[in-house]
Design an enzyme around this catalytic site. Structure first.
Site, PDB file in Angstrom:
ATOM      1  N   THR A 181       1.108  -0.985   0.178  1.00 56.26           N
ATOM      2  CA  THR A 181       0.150  -0.285   0.328  1.00 56.26           C
ATOM      3  C   THR A 181       0.527   1.368  -0.492  1.00 56.26           C
ATOM      4  OG1 THR A 181      -1.943  -0.913   1.084  1.00 56.26           O
ATOM      5  CG2 THR A 181      -1.159   1.263   1.712  1.00 56.26           C
TER       6      THR A 181
ATOM      7  N   HIS B  62      -7.293 -10.875  -1.188  1.00 54.19           N
ATOM      8  CA  HIS B  62      -6.839 -10.810  -0.028  1.00 54.19           C
ATOM      9  C   HIS B  62      -7.859 -11.029   1.469  1.00 54.19           C
ATOM     10  CE1 HIS B  62      -4.903  -7.937   3.084  1.00 54.19           C
ATOM     11  NE2 HIS B  62      -4.604  -7.287   2.521  1.00 54.19           N
TER      12      HIS B  62
ATOM     13  N   ASN C  12      -4.207 -10.302   6.990  1.00 58.19           N
ATOM     14  CA  ASN C  12      -4.245  -8.772   7.773  1.00 58.19           C
ATOM     15  C   ASN C  12      -5.188  -7.988   7.977  1.00 58.19           C
ATOM     16  OD1 ASN C  12      -1.971  -8.741   6.565  1.00 58.19           O
ATOM     17  ND2 ASN C  12      -1.508  -7.744   5.496  1.00 58.19           N
TER      18      ASN C  12
ATOM     19  N   TYR D  41      -8.159  -7.587   6.958  1.00 59.87           N
ATOM     20  CA  TYR D  41      -9.455  -7.044   6.352  1.00 59.87           C
ATOM     21  C   TYR D  41     -10.710  -7.806   6.114  1.00 59.87           C
ATOM     22  CZ  TYR D  41      -5.972  -4.162   5.547  1.00 59.87           C
ATOM     23  OH  TYR D  41      -4.676  -2.530   6.439  1.00 59.87           O
TER      24      TYR D  41
ATOM     25  N   ASN E   1      -4.380  -4.536  13.050  1.00 58.46           N
ATOM     26  CA  ASN E   1      -6.014  -4.807  12.863  1.00 58.46           C
ATOM     27  C   ASN E   1      -6.657  -5.924  14.086  1.00 58.46           C
ATOM     28  OD1 ASN E   1      -5.593  -2.743  10.952  1.00 58.46           O
ATOM     29  ND2 ASN E   1      -6.048  -4.353   9.557  1.00 58.46           N
TER      30      ASN E   1
HETATM   31  C1  8OZ Z   1       0.032  -1.298   5.618  1.00 61.52           C
HETATM   32  C2  8OZ Z   1      -0.974   0.139   5.604  1.00 61.52           C
HETATM   33  C3  8OZ Z   1      -2.159   0.266   5.331  1.00 61.52           C
HETATM   34  C4  8OZ Z   1      -2.302  -1.621   4.204  1.00 61.52           C
HETATM   35  C5  8OZ Z   1      -2.230  -4.571   4.504  1.00 61.52           C
HETATM   36  C6  8OZ Z   1      -3.445  -3.624   2.387  1.00 61.52           C
HETATM   37  O1  8OZ Z   1      -1.959  -4.762   5.232  1.00 61.52           O
HETATM   38  C7  8OZ Z   1      -3.031  -3.506   4.033  1.00 61.52           C
HETATM   39  C8  8OZ Z   1      -2.095  -1.879   4.297  1.00 61.52           C
HETATM   40  C9  8OZ Z   1      -0.754  -2.328   5.208  1.00 61.52           C
HETATM   41  O2  8OZ Z   1      -2.294  -5.286   3.543  1.00 61.52           O
END
Ligand code: 8OZ
Length: 364
Positions: free
Chosen positions: A27, A177, A180, A182, A237
């Site tokens: 990113t 994806h 992480n 999401y 997260n």
């Molecule tokens: C760091 C900052 C913003 C997004 C990920 C898309 O962790 C990210 C991400 C990482 O997969």
């Protein structure tokens, strides 16, 4: 130490890759506004990195609802498709290959980034701790709205349409994806998924959305042009999972029916430890290539390949600072050090101005 395996050819799906050094999704938050559209500076950045065995694009939102950070690009509008087409054309002109990473952030967003300024959506109404990166700076995460069961097919359709759009944009394939923290990872892990419908509770239920999304995306691309990224031990997260070993073994076994090109595993994130997780169980259970990621060096990557623990190794931060990373690793040359203050957002500085050893890889 010789790096013979790192610099040997290997098949990924039906593609022949010249070596094993993949550019990880990164990113960088530099798309054009309004509209989250890839621009000419983004073209230069990817073109400079065309010597990767495979480029995986930065995480790209599949819909306005899938957005969670200011300035990240999308793949749902015609202008975005045309912007990405310029990138894939230039990468191909330099004989590179590029997959798009398909991204829905779920709860890792903020109402100011969402259509209609509604709260972000998630499996369950549990907020992330910390702050979102919005157009007006950092803002506390809000409690998301739990998706209704009836809405889930529309989430799967967002992935399907984005996969179609990525094809129009000239990509060689797509990566789902599911890492992480999401949306898909939120459904997988029991810290964020407290649902009592078919998408929550048992491990079988929690993998259901990922499987439905993989079904839709492989219908568009064929399994051999699709990869998936997971982070079994990651707690970025606010993620947690009570039995990651069982959950991810089951997921991988379910994924085998799609004959995917690769499984991309975030084995550690920053200075995170591996927490005793046995990644080799996933490698042994999976019927496609295994792509390892997480603070590897050329030497530890070569060791991993030679020990049959992986088939490819994805490098992130080193590719930010070294557009010609494969050539540098091959020569044993010094690496440029990455400037973390220019990772996210901003201009050309820290983005397209890192020097190459040889001007062949510099901006055209
Ligand atoms: C760091 C900052 C913003 C997004 C990920 C898309 O962790 C990210 C991400 C990482 O997969």
């Amino acid at each position: 130490m010789n790096l013979n395996t790192l610099f040997s050819e290997q098949k990924l799906g039906d593609l022949n890759l010249p070596h094993r050094i993949v550019m990880a999704p990164l990113t960088r938050a530099r798309s054009s506004q309004p509209g989250d559209i890839p621009n000419d500076m983004n073209v230069t950045y990817y073109q400079q990195r065309s010597s990767a065995a495979l480029i995986i694009s930065e995480a790209t939102q599949i819909s306005p609802q899938g957005k969670g950070y200011a300035f990240t690009p999308g793949i749902y509008s015609n202008d975005q498709i045309q912007g990405w087409k310029k990138i894939t054309d230039k990468v191909h002109a330099r004989h590179g290959r590029i997959f798009m990473q398909l991204w829905h952030v779920g709860r890792v967003s903020h109402s100011s980034l969402q259509p209609g300024n509604f709260p972000p959506v998630a499996p369950s109404a549990i907020a992330v701790e910390g702050q979102a990166f919005t157009d007006d700076g950092m803002k506390d995460f809000e409690t998301p709205r739990a998706l209704d069961s009836e809405e889930i097919p529309s989430i799967v359709e967002q992935y399907r349409q984005a996969a179609i759009n990525a094809k129009h944009a000239g990509f060689d394939g797509v990566e789902i994806h599911s890492a992480n923290g999401y949306l898909l990872d939120q459904f997988l892990k029991d810290g964020s998924n407290r649902r009592d419908d078919n998408y929550g509770g048992s491990i079988e239920n929690r993998v259901r959305l990922v499987i439905e999304v993989t079904q839709a995306v492989t219908e568009v691309w064929g399994g051999n042009r699709v990869g998936i990224r997971i982070s079994p031990t990651g707690n970025f997260n606010s993620m947690s999972e009570s039995n990651p070993q069982a959950l991810f073994k089951h997921l991988v076994e379910q994924l085998n029916k799609f004959n995917l090109a690769y499984l991309h595993v975030v084995e550690r994130f920053g200075d995170d430890s591996d927490k005793g997780f046995d990644f080799n169980v996933l490698r042994q259970s999976f019927n496609g290539a295994y792509m390892a990621n997480g603070s590897y060096t050329a030497e530890s990557a070569e060791q991993s390949l030679n020990s049959d623990l992986s088939d490819f190794v994805a490098f992130g931060v080193p590719f930010i600072a070294n557009p010609d990373l494969p050539e540098r690793l091959k020569q044993g040359a010094d690496l440029n050090q990455a400037d973390s203050t220019t990772f996210y957002g901003g201009d050309a500085k820290g983005y397209i101005d890192y020097p190459c050893l040889n001007e062949q890889f510099s901006p055209a």
